[in-house]
Design a protein around this motif. Structure first.
Motif, short mmCIF file in Angstrom:
data_model
loop_
_atom_site.label_atom_id
_atom_site.label_comp_id
_atom_site.label_asym_id
_atom_site.label_seq_id
_atom_site.Cartn_x
_atom_site.Cartn_y
_atom_site.Cartn_z
N SER A 212 19.17 -68.57 89.10
CA SER A 212 17.94 -69.35 89.13
C SER A 212 17.74 -69.92 90.54
O SER A 212 18.43 -69.52 91.47
CB SER A 212 18.00 -70.46 88.08
OG SER A 212 16.73 -71.09 87.97
N VAL A 213 16.78 -70.82 90.67
CA VAL A 213 16.56 -71.44 91.99
C VAL A 213 17.62 -72.52 92.20
O VAL A 213 18.06 -73.15 91.24
CB VAL A 213 15.14 -72.04 92.13
CG1 VAL A 213 14.07 -70.99 91.97
CG2 VAL A 213 14.92 -73.18 91.15
N PRO A 214 18.03 -72.77 93.45
CA PRO A 214 19.00 -73.83 93.70
C PRO A 214 18.46 -75.20 93.28
O PRO A 214 17.24 -75.45 93.34
CB PRO A 214 19.18 -73.79 95.23
CG PRO A 214 18.76 -72.42 95.62
CD PRO A 214 17.66 -72.04 94.67
N GLY A 215 19.40 -76.07 92.90
CA GLY A 215 19.01 -77.42 92.49
C GLY A 215 18.20 -78.16 93.53
O GLY A 215 17.27 -78.90 93.19
N VAL A 216 18.51 -77.99 94.82
CA VAL A 216 17.75 -78.74 95.84
C VAL A 216 16.27 -78.38 95.81
O VAL A 216 15.41 -79.23 96.05
CB VAL A 216 18.27 -78.55 97.30
CG1 VAL A 216 19.57 -79.29 97.53
CG2 VAL A 216 18.38 -77.11 97.69
N LEU A 217 15.99 -77.12 95.52
CA LEU A 217 14.57 -76.71 95.49
C LEU A 217 13.90 -77.21 94.21
O LEU A 217 12.81 -77.78 94.25
CB LEU A 217 14.46 -75.18 95.60
CG LEU A 217 13.03 -74.63 95.57
CD1 LEU A 217 12.17 -75.25 96.67
CD2 LEU A 217 13.04 -73.11 95.70
N LYS A 218 14.58 -77.04 93.08
CA LYS A 218 14.01 -77.52 91.82
C LYS A 218 13.77 -79.03 91.88
O LYS A 218 12.72 -79.54 91.44
CB LYS A 218 14.96 -77.17 90.67
CG LYS A 218 14.50 -77.62 89.28
CD LYS A 218 13.24 -76.88 88.85
CE LYS A 218 12.97 -77.00 87.36
NZ LYS A 218 12.69 -78.35 86.89
N ASN A 219 14.74 -79.73 92.45
CA ASN A 219 14.64 -81.19 92.58
C ASN A 219 13.41 -81.59 93.42
O ASN A 219 12.65 -82.48 93.04
CB ASN A 219 15.93 -81.69 93.26
CG ASN A 219 15.98 -83.19 93.40
OD1 ASN A 219 15.90 -83.92 92.42
ND2 ASN A 219 16.11 -83.67 94.63
N ALA A 220 13.22 -80.88 94.52
CA ALA A 220 12.07 -81.19 95.40
C ALA A 220 10.76 -80.87 94.68
O ALA A 220 9.78 -81.62 94.78
CB ALA A 220 12.18 -80.39 96.69
#
Ligand SMILES: Cc1cc2nc3c(=O)[nH]c(=O)nc-3n(C[C@H](O)[C@H](O)[C@H](O)COP(=O)(O)O)c2cc1C
Length: 194
Positions: free
Chosen positions: A83-91
């Motif tokens: 999936s997408v990295p957490g830093v991107l999902k978080n942003a």
């Protein structure tokens, strides 16, 4: 003459010699005439806390401002655990809140991604497309820029060296610019009953 299209480029990696940050740097050089890519780095965005969404940290407020000022968004995402990295999902989550005040609403977008593996971020990119349904964003469909076996296509500093890949990036950026102009024309056409 049209005003330049302003594209906000966001990479989903914080790694110093990141392949994906390298792709984004390459994209700034490969953008067509009439388009400018500004990079927004995600480092420093804290973990999302809904208690703070009405009064977010300054970095998040700046992020939302930059998204709103941009005509289009370019995501360059690694794939983490399919999936997408957490830093991107978080942003993405921060900028989508509070409800009714999402900065993403209506934005044209394009997606690219680089991975050391052969599946080349396909799974992460389709998760990102799925998010864009709820975010009401309009991603360009093709070409799908999925850069596999990245170790062979970048130098040691994470700079993209593969010419074929650069061609795909150039094409996707041209399509994003065309798409952004087209979407900007639609409201006018509707007003004119066209
Ligand atoms: C936590 C984690 C999970 C990963 N999961 C995947 C994965 O599901 N698919 C994949 O192709 N690569 C995966 N990788 C490898 C990444 O493709 C590789 O680390 C890549 O260099 C990350 O992008 P970057 O260079 O832009 O930081 C993973 C790496 C990490 C650190």
């Amino acid at each position: 003459m049209n005003k330049p299209i302003r594209i906000l480029g966001i990479a989903g990696s914080l790694r110093n010699t990141s392949f994906n940050r390298g792709v984004l740097r390459a994209a700034t050089q490969l953008a067509p005439d009439g388009a400018i890519i500004e990079i927004f780095e995600l480092d420093g965005i804290p973990g999302f806390n809904q208690d703070q969404e009405q009064n977010p940290p300054e970095k998040v407020a700046e992020f939302k401002r930059k998204i709103r000022e941009a005509d289009a968004i370019l995501f360059v995402t690694p794939e983490y655990n399919y999936s997408v990295p957490g830093v991107l999902k978080n942003a993405i989550d921060w900028a989508s809140r509070p409800y009714g005040d999402s900065a993403w609403n209506g934005k044209p977008a394009a997606i690219m991604g680089a991975s050391v593996g052969g599946i080349a971020t396909a799974r992460a990119q389709y998760h990102l497309r799925q998010m864009m349904v709820f975010l009401n964003m309009f991603p360009v469909n093709q070409p799908e820029v999925m850069i596999g076996n990245a170790a062979e296509k970048f130098d040691e500093q994470g700079n993209l060296t593969d010419e074929t890949t650069k061609g795909f990036i150039r094409q996707l950026l041209e399509n994003l610019v065309t798409w952004t102009h087209r979407l900007a024309e639609e409201p006018k056409k509707m007003e004119q009953g066209g």
